[in-house]
Design an enzyme around this catalytic site. Sequence first.
Site, PDB file in Angstrom:
ATOM      1  N   ASP A   6       1.003  -1.215   0.052  1.00  0.00           N
ATOM      2  CA  ASP A   6       0.174  -0.010   0.055  1.00  0.00           C
ATOM      3  C   ASP A   6       0.764   1.230   0.135  1.00  0.00           C
ATOM      4  OD1 ASP A   6      -2.510   1.531   0.493  1.00  0.00           O
ATOM      5  OD2 ASP A   6      -1.472   2.137   2.251  1.00  0.00           O
ATOM      6  N   ALA A   7       0.671   2.014  -1.088  1.00  0.00           N
ATOM      7  CA  ALA A   7       1.620   3.168  -1.234  1.00  0.00           C
ATOM      8  C   ALA A   7       0.787   4.587  -0.989  1.00  0.00           C
ATOM      9  CB  ALA A   7       2.278   3.388  -2.621  1.00  0.00           C
ATOM     10  N   ASN A   9       0.806   8.653   0.789  1.00  0.00           N
ATOM     11  CA  ASN A   9       1.513   9.766   0.397  1.00  0.00           C
ATOM     12  C   ASN A   9       2.918  10.162   1.241  1.00  0.00           C
ATOM     13  OD1 ASN A   9      -0.388  11.427  -1.314  1.00  0.00           O
ATOM     14  ND2 ASN A   9      -1.585  10.998   0.256  1.00  0.00           N
ATOM     15  N   MET A  12       4.975   3.797   2.200  1.00  0.00           N
ATOM     16  CA  MET A  12       4.669   2.711   1.707  1.00  0.00           C
ATOM     17  C   MET A  12       4.735   1.373   2.808  1.00  0.00           C
ATOM     18  SD  MET A  12       6.631   0.708  -1.738  1.00  0.00           S
ATOM     19  CE  MET A  12       6.367   2.407  -2.707  1.00  0.00           C
ATOM     20  N   TYR A 100     -20.550   6.385  -4.221  1.00  0.00           N
ATOM     21  CA  TYR A 100     -20.025   7.591  -4.473  1.00  0.00           C
ATOM     22  C   TYR A 100     -20.373   8.282  -5.596  1.00  0.00           C
ATOM     23  CZ  TYR A 100     -16.138  10.229  -1.986  1.00  0.00           C
ATOM     24  OH  TYR A 100     -15.394  11.120  -1.366  1.00  0.00           O
ATOM     25  N   ASP A 109      -6.933   3.120  -0.837  1.00  0.00           N
ATOM     26  CA  ASP A 109      -6.823   2.750   0.615  1.00  0.00           C
ATOM     27  C   ASP A 109      -7.987   2.940   1.097  1.00  0.00           C
ATOM     28  OD1 ASP A 109      -7.007   5.663   0.256  1.00  0.00           O
ATOM     29  OD2 ASP A 109      -5.714   6.201   1.891  1.00  0.00           O
ATOM     30  N   ASP A 129      -9.065   6.133   9.266  1.00  0.00           N
ATOM     31  CA  ASP A 129      -7.763   5.815   8.767  1.00  0.00           C
ATOM     32  C   ASP A 129      -6.825   7.080   9.014  1.00  0.00           C
ATOM     33  OD1 ASP A 129      -5.362   5.218   7.936  1.00  0.00           O
ATOM     34  OD2 ASP A 129      -6.234   4.238   6.039  1.00  0.00           O
TER      35      ASP A 129
END
Length: 262
Positions: A6-7, A9, A12, A100, A109, A129
Amino acid sequence: MILVLDAGNTNMVLGLYEDKNLIADWRLSTDPLRTADEYSIQVIQLFLQSNLRLEDVEGVIVSSVVPNIMYSVEHMVAKYFKKKPIIVGPGTKTGINIKYDNPKEVGADRIVNAVAAHEIYKKPLVIIDFGTATTFCAVTQSGDYLGGAIAPGVKISSEALFEKAAKLPRVELMKPSSVICKNTVSSMQAGMTYGYGGLVDHIVSKIKQELMDSGEKEPLVVATGGLAKLISEESETIDIIHPFLTLEGLRIIYEKNKDLDA
């Protein structure tokens, strides 16, 4: 073994699963300027230190909110793991229904966290989160992702004070013993920790009420992210902290898509 990545901002996060068991997890800094070879040096070293072998990895899945990093990550996986990674995005089978206005706007994420929490808890959910941004997501018991709220992350809020207020220093994020502080550093720490507890509780209370007004049972509030434990100490609404929620979601999504990607 399955490698999940999971990368975000800032960081990672990588995890290695054997069946459903997380056997290793690591955290690297996110740098869009880093090449595939530079990332591989770090990843190979982490594997060696853990007595693990790259060739034992059977599959890889990646989620990212940093588009500029994807070229390096995909090429690192292809070159050193000899795999084509599953990329979480439009067309990925998740098992949740995204409500959405524009589903493509939802960060990978947030989707991954929703998948994990829905699969694990089987209840109406509010998912928090604590990352670079603090995100709040509402999920129904049937698995509809309704949306949520986004607030500035705790760390970038603290950095903004340091950068924009000439006499305020950069401070470590920790909770002082009292909210009535007698020096600048402790005062800033109090504002960040006690203040964010209040921010979290107010937003969560609003989301819970809207979910229940729509006919859902009282939601379970699940928190994840590096600062979840610190902020939860001042929150009255967080029920559960799951430190590896995102990695677990990636594993679940991998299982749903591995045969489709073959």
